[in-house]
Enzyme design. Structure first.
Site, PDB file in Angstrom:
ATOM      1  N   ASP A 300      32.350 -92.821  12.335  1.00  0.00           N
ATOM      2  CA  ASP A 300      32.933 -91.566  11.869  1.00  0.00           C
ATOM      3  C   ASP A 300      34.453 -91.719  11.966  1.00  0.00           C
ATOM      4  OD1 ASP A 300      33.324 -89.063  10.857  1.00  0.00           O
ATOM      5  OD2 ASP A 300      31.951 -88.046  12.217  1.00  0.00           O
TER       6      ASP A 300
HETATM    7  C1  NOJ Z   1      34.410 -86.509   9.947  1.00  0.00           C
HETATM    8  C2  NOJ Z   1      33.026 -85.943   9.827  1.00  0.00           C
HETATM    9  O1  NOJ Z   1      32.427 -85.860  11.102  1.00  0.00           O
HETATM   10  C3  NOJ Z   1      32.135 -86.742   8.907  1.00  0.00           C
HETATM   11  O2  NOJ Z   1      30.917 -86.072   8.766  1.00  0.00           O
HETATM   12  C4  NOJ Z   1      32.808 -86.951   7.593  1.00  0.00           C
HETATM   13  O3  NOJ Z   1      31.957 -87.610   6.694  1.00  0.00           O
HETATM   14  C5  NOJ Z   1      34.073 -87.744   7.833  1.00  0.00           C
HETATM   15  N1  NOJ Z   1      34.959 -86.968   8.680  1.00  0.00           N
HETATM   16  C6  NOJ Z   1      34.797 -88.107   6.548  1.00  0.00           C
HETATM   17  O4  NOJ Z   1      35.364 -87.006   5.982  1.00  0.00           O
END
Ligand code: NOJ
Length: 777
Positions: A300
């Site tokens: 993430d």
């Molecule tokens: C953080 C989020 O937790 C995740 O779900 C998301 O896909 C990413 N950022 C990218 O934007």
């Protein structure tokens, strides 16, 4: 090196020409199944891998956010310049947040035509519930219990996003979520592992379609446990048992992997003291080992670097080492791999095979999407123009929106509304809002593009509509990044709302959360109607109690006063682009609502986490009415305000004649559970028939009931339908005290009905194995 062929053709041709693998045997765990399926694609992958320098391999594992003006001059300084340089060196395998054919093409051109090997970049984006034409938020879609509609909705997302140059969506989120304080409950399918699993499959299939065509790679996230953040505070510590991990959290991920999800994303949280990004148990042992997952895992955003803040890695280099060893294949925006991984390999701290394995996984997905055959496959401007916002997409999201609505209360058949001769007062800032219905996580859509409730109602010309705002939900531009964004004081619009209500036959109040009040980073410690809306509701009620409350929200809300007093309540979530039309069609009865809650609605926030599939405890009830020593609150009852699976319709249904084909389930056997469902109303309707089991005793305690099947059926007015469910050993399997999935002998109770509090029941016994507990000692 100079090539006469376009660069991208080089890699593909070479891959095909070499045709066989020269890679050394992997040290990484592989299942039998994996070893047996050396697909031709894997030979192509290896032939590309063999051409790559260590830095180029590490580059494939690096994902950057794109933020500079891609079609403008090359950035000269700062991190943009560095990213640009890295892209030209072939050190960027993927980018996120770049969208639109023009921009994607410009960046792909650099990767394909200016780097040594011309390996295409894969472009990812959070296409969570739509790209430009927005579907209901995922939690709302889950309320439809309609897998075909959910799949279709994902197909629409994929068609629009892929036409805009994108190859990969960071969806579906398959986190089972029990805590309504957590803002991200809007992004998933609610509290139940079984429903989440079925929806995970539908979404993965919808996004990915037939691979090799024009589809998006799906990404099951967040692996794993993220929704169990303590106290519902986003990014907080997670501390759960192995039992909960396996029986509750992992099943939807397994379903997504089995449905062919090409990628997984790990999560921000720790699990057993180890951050998910550095967690080899999750990523290597379970996902890539036991489940035989062949795709890749992306971290993430910044989660690799966050292992330092967690207190797990001492510096970024160590974080990169831990992440690589644990099976995180791609680094989203931590800069850990690109800065340190090659060095870690040279120092012998990470094996080159670990890097090779990750790169193989990434290249495989690029091959599967057809990016090596044509890296500009997704970059056709004419197609982009012709695809975005197609009428059939609007029809599709409208259908999904109607199916997502849940009728919570309808005293004296107040709904549907009469179409003629009524004076209707519409109250609430959310009634005219054209952005809020788009919900959270719809970053590709433009503000103000949703049909508001007011606009939807205006389609019906026979009544006299007046509007009064009553109160703003937010102060100024709704950002909802701080508490002060919510209007907690301004009641200057109350008088106008009261006057409108006094003069009306029916009052429609549209209250709830703004679309940006849920989602990532939007945890709330109170889950009632935000700001002064509760006070507005009670004030208007005094003037005219004939209220239809339309709730728009991204999480279960605690609305005990409304549930007690307001005659009709419609749960309308954040329904996307066609929101207002869907709501109006339900209010006027042109669509008969059939949605069922995918999460329990609590009576107050103190009950949270509240979920139907809880354990019984040692003291579940009070046989002695004077005793206080049982598991309860002294100020509120244990049950939720509205349970999981609950939802009314303009039709009414009666369940009866439950019969089991046998009261014994034998080894390798099956039994059937059959029920008759009658539509006792004079309206054709739809009902979600739900099957629950209670495993009465086991090697580890089991929930009081668990959803094990459901069927969505249309029944004509006055008619009956018979529904049959099949139960076999698979149905009753769980993660036992033996730390494996198996069916244990014992007694089971069966419940069938239109909600998780169904009372119609039967029972059976499963006698296959000797109970291991008997043999202990
Ligand atoms: C953080 C989020 O937790 C995740 O779900 C998301 O896909 C990413 N950022 C990218 O934007």
């Amino acid at each position: 090196m100079k090539y006469n062929l376009p660069k991208y053709a080089f890699a593909a041709l070479l891959a095909i020409a070499l045709g066989c693998s020269t890679a050394k045997q992997d040290k990484i765990v592989q299942t039998d199944a994996q070893q047996k399926t050396q697909l031709p694609i894997d030979r192509k992958v290896d032939s590309v891998l063999n051409l790559m320098t260590l830095e180029e391999k590490v580059g494939q594992m690096n994902q950057y956010n794109g933020f500079w003006d891609v079609t403008g001059p090359a950035p000269q300084e700062g991190s943009a310049a560095r990213k640009y340089e890295h892209l030209k060196n072939g050190w960027v395998g993927s980018m996120l947040n770049v969208r639109g054919v023009k921009d994607v093409k410009a960046l792909q051109k650099i990767a394909v035509e200016e780097t040594r090997l011309g390996i295409p970049v894969i472009f990812g984006y959070d296409v969570i519930h739509g790209y430009k034409t927005i579907s209901p938020i995922p939690l709302a879609e889950a309320a439809s219990w309609d897998m075909e509609a959910i799949k279709k909705s994902a197909e629409i997302c994929a068609a629009e996003a892929a036409a805009s140059g994108l190859n990969w969506t960071f969806a579906p989120m398959v986190d089972v979520a029990r805590d309504a304080r957590w803002g991200r409950v809007m992004e998933g399918a609610g509290e139940d592992p079984y429903l989440n699993s079925r929806i995970a499959e539908a979404r993965v299939k919808g996004f990915q379609g037939d691979l090799g065509e024009f589809n998006l790679a799906a990404c099951a996230k967040h692996f794993a446990g993220y929704a169990f953040a303590e106290a519902g505070r986003d990014y907080n510590t997670v501390d759960i048992s192995d039992n909960t991990l396996h029986n509750v959290i992992l099943p939807p991920f397994k379903a997504a992997a089995d449905a062919g999800a090409l990628t997984f994303m790990n999560s921000f949280n720790e699990l057993e003291g180890i951050p998910a990004t550095g967690n080899a148990y999750l990523q290597r042992e379970i996902l890539k080992g036991e489940w035989g997952f062949q795709g890749y895992v992306v971290s993430d955003w910044g989660s690799m670097a966050e292992m330092m803040a967690h207190g797990y890695a001492k510096d970024l280099k160590q974080a990169a080492e831990y992440a690589a060893k644990a099976g995180s294949d791609m680094d989203m925006e931590s800069y850990g791999y690109v800065q340190h991984l090659a060095e870690l390999v040279r120092e012998g701290r990470v094996s080159e095979e670990t890097v090779n394995e990750a790169v193989r996984r990434i290249l495989r997905v690029k091959f599967m999407l057809g990016l090596f055959d044509d890296p500009y496959k997704y970059c056709d401007e004419t197609r982009e123009q012709q695809t975005i916002g197609k009428k059939e997409f609007h029809d599709g999201v409208l259908d999904m929106a109607k199916k997502s609505i849940v009728l919570l209360k309808n005293d004296n058949n107040m709904l549907p509304l009469k179409k003629q001769g009524q004076k209707i007062a519409v109250i609430g800032a959310l009634a005219t809002d054209k952005t809020s219905p788009l919900g959270s996580w719809r970053i590709g859509a433009d503000d103000g593009t949703a049909i508001s409730v007011m606009e939807g109602l205006q389609q019906y010309k026979g009544n006299n509509l007046t509007y009064a705002k009553g109160a703003d939900v937010a102060l100024g531009e709704p950002k909802f990044t701080t508490r002060t964004d919510i209007n907690t004081t301004d009641k200057s619009g109350f008088a106008e709302a009261v006057a409108a209500a006094k003069n009306a036959d029916v009052v429609i109040m549209v209250l709830g959360e703004h679309g940006l009040q849920t989602g990532e980073g939007r945890s709330r410690s109170d889950i009632d109607l935000p700001g002064v809306q509760q006070e507005l509701l009670e004030t208007v009620y005094k003037a005219n109690p004939n209220i239809v409350l339309v709730l728009t929200n991204g999480r279960p809300l605690a609305i005990p006063w409304a549930a007690e007093n307001v005659p009709a309540i419609v749960e309308a979530w954040h329904l996307g682009t066609q929101s207002g039309n869907a709501i109006a069609q339900v209010l006027y009865g042109d669509h008969n609502p059939a949605g069922k809650l995918p999460m329990s609605f609590p009576r107050n926030v103190g009950q949270v986490p509240i979920y139907y599939n809880h354990k019984n405890t040692g003291r579940p009830s009070n046989e002695d009415p004077d005793s206080v020593f049982w598991s309860h609150y002294t100020d509120v009852e244990n049950s939720p305000l509205y349970p999981f699976g609950y939802g009314l319709s303009y039709s009414t249904f009666e369940y009866g004649n439950l019969r089991l084909s046998s009261d014994k389930l034998a080894a390798n056997g099956k039994i059937t559970v059959t029920v008759d469902v009658k539509n006792t109303s004079n309206r054709d309707g739809r009902e979600v028939v739900q099957l629950y089991l209670h495993d009465l005793y086991a090697s580890v305690t089991r929930p009081v009931r668990e959803l094990k099947g459901f069927e969505t059926i249309d029944i004509k007015a006055g008619q009956s339908k018979t529904v049959t469910f099949t139960i076999d050993e698979k149905t009753i399997e769980f993660y036992t005290a033996n730390k494996k999935w198996e069916a244990e002998p014992g007694d089971f109770k069966v419940y069938v009905g239109g909600s998780s509090d169904a009372t119609l029941n039967g029972s059976f016994t499963y006698t296959h194995q000797k109970n291991e507990k008997d043999t202990i000692d």
